[in-house]
Write a protein that holds these residues in place. Sequence first.
Motif, PDB file in Angstrom:
ATOM      1  N   HIS A  34      -7.054  10.683   5.097  1.00  0.00           N
ATOM      2  CA  HIS A  34      -5.778  10.553   4.391  1.00  0.00           C
ATOM      3  C   HIS A  34      -5.995   9.994   2.991  1.00  0.00           C
ATOM      4  CE1 HIS A  34      -5.290   6.117   4.740  1.00  0.00           C
ATOM      5  NE2 HIS A  34      -5.842   6.236   5.932  1.00  0.00           N
ATOM      6  N   LEU A  35      -5.099  10.366   2.071  1.00  0.00           N
ATOM      7  CA  LEU A  35      -5.208  10.011   0.656  1.00  0.00           C
ATOM      8  C   LEU A  35      -4.350   8.817   0.255  1.00  0.00           C
ATOM      9  CD1 LEU A  35      -5.081  13.616  -0.867  1.00  0.00           C
ATOM     10  CD2 LEU A  35      -7.088  12.119  -0.714  1.00  0.00           C
ATOM     11  N   ASP A  36      -3.365   8.465   1.053  1.00  0.00           N
ATOM     12  CA  ASP A  36      -2.470   7.375   0.662  1.00  0.00           C
ATOM     13  C   ASP A  36      -3.114   6.017   0.943  1.00  0.00           C
ATOM     14  OD1 ASP A  36      -2.156   8.121   3.448  1.00  0.00           O
ATOM     15  OD2 ASP A  36      -0.508   6.699   3.557  1.00  0.00           O
ATOM     16  N   VAL A  37      -2.635   5.012   0.233  1.00  0.00           N
ATOM     17  CA  VAL A  37      -3.124   3.643   0.396  1.00  0.00           C
ATOM     18  C   VAL A  37      -1.935   2.700   0.515  1.00  0.00           C
ATOM     19  CG1 VAL A  37      -5.261   4.064  -0.886  1.00  0.00           C
ATOM     20  CG2 VAL A  37      -3.222   3.245  -2.111  1.00  0.00           C
ATOM     21  N   VAL A  38      -2.211   1.483   0.981  1.00  0.00           N
ATOM     22  CA  VAL A  38      -1.146   0.476   1.029  1.00  0.00           C
ATOM     23  C   VAL A  38      -0.975  -0.139  -0.357  1.00  0.00           C
ATOM     24  CG1 VAL A  38      -1.562  -0.019   3.463  1.00  0.00           C
ATOM     25  CG2 VAL A  38      -2.710  -1.382   1.716  1.00  0.00           C
ATOM     26  N   GLU A  39       0.132  -0.803  -0.548  1.00  0.00           N
ATOM     27  CA  GLU A  39       0.439  -1.426  -1.841  1.00  0.00           C
ATOM     28  C   GLU A  39      -0.600  -2.491  -2.188  1.00  0.00           C
ATOM     29  OE1 GLU A  39       1.572  -1.472  -5.006  1.00  0.00           O
ATOM     30  OE2 GLU A  39       3.476  -0.819  -4.140  1.00  0.00           O
ATOM     31  N   ALA A  40      -0.843  -2.664  -3.474  1.00  0.00           N
ATOM     32  CA  ALA A  40      -1.740  -3.717  -3.959  1.00  0.00           C
ATOM     33  C   ALA A  40      -1.089  -4.375  -5.171  1.00  0.00           C
ATOM     34  CB  ALA A  40      -3.100  -3.135  -4.345  1.00  0.00           C
TER      35      ALA A  40
END
Length: 469
Positions: A106-112
């Motif tokens: 998957h390409l999405d990430v969590v907020e940073a």
Amino acid sequence: MYPTLPALTAAALLFAGGAQAAAPLAPPANQALAHDILKELVAINTVHDHGTLKAAQAIQARLKAAGFSDADVQLLQIPEHPEQAQIVARLRAKTPSAKPVLFLGHLDVVEAKAEDWTVDPFTLNEKDGWWYGRGTQDMKGEDAIMLASLIRLKSEGYVPDRDLIFAFTSDEEVGDEIGAKWLIDNHRPLIDAALVINTDGGGGALRGDKRLYYGVQTSEKIYLTFQLETTNKGGHSSIPEPDNAIYRLAAALGRIAAYQFPVQTTATTRGDFAVSALLSSGQEAEDLKAVSKDPPDLAAAARLSASPHYNAALRTTCVATGVSGGHSENALPQRARATIQCRMMPNDTQANVMARLVEVIADPQVKMSVVYPAKPSPESVLDPKLMARFTSVVHASWPGVPVAPHMDRGASDSVFTRGAGMPSYAMSSIWGDIDDNRAHGRDERISAKAFAEGLQFHYNLIKAMAKPD
């Protein structure tokens, strides 16, 4: 013992104890390509609100430049969410001799939040042998490795014995089902496969510089969320009533906190416990061996349950993760709510968990509702031939390291592929320190050395899975 485990020789245990051979590395040009891909992907902010379209377009451009045809590189946008996109690429066999294998990431990430980091989270920062950036560990490092390996195979003119499919998806982290599940529901023929290799799970566990073992994820705990709610007529805070919505909810939460679900083991967890026993010592080793039996020794399970790590592998767990209540500081509460997040064992059911919680709460005035229903995901069976193939690939990079079946405590897109009837095995390429897991956290990072080793490992894994059984 789980029947498909490889033999754990004295040499293998010596390796786990610290005697390590140098792992083979990919050619320098391919290492440079993988690094550049990772740098590009980290710089593209793919948190949920930004979407994955730009990252998908970047991957599409690289594959087209590598010589893939339009038919074999498809960018698919979600009609209702055009900022979210998937890429599905296919490396074709000349004459397919078996159903395809699907490689998934998957390409999405969590907020940073930049103010929480010591470096810019959306720039690949390199220092002291570490690469920092949001998604380096979960999971743009794996995406870069998968893409660079695919481009390398294309450049070498490699033709597999069966089609190989590579899907880079969106929205795994938020779980809005507009990623892997959307592909399955809307484009099943495009990604239909005999089995799935998900690079978002399993993998090698380090403690410092010591390799412990490599886990092949054959199952994962199932995500299930409830809401508890209590209501009351309220009133003025100067005249407290014995029936208080917040107190009633708190009492229910206290009963849940004190409750342990029954011990449950699976073929996967029994195999994992058996290997862990060989890598442990003293009472812990004896207890791990005892719970690797079927049925497990409950006294041993009780001792191991003092460790949150082992407890989560021994049973379904439910925990309060949010609470709210009241409407004014000078009024008795009219409503109180709590979120209960459960991770079910693969052989448990939503109905059983809900019934247990209702029994434990023992208060009909505490209303329970389902917020996020469970999605059944059966354990993927590891037959001896398949496990031997996985083990052979692992040992080609890291000779002698113990290989074990593994149940992830967290969740991945394998829940959707397994639910769709495609056996799925998560095998990440980049080894990580079990005492320094920064996925979803501040200053997320991976080792440059582990990345280089993982690149060659994944290339070998693709070629191994290209051959029919």
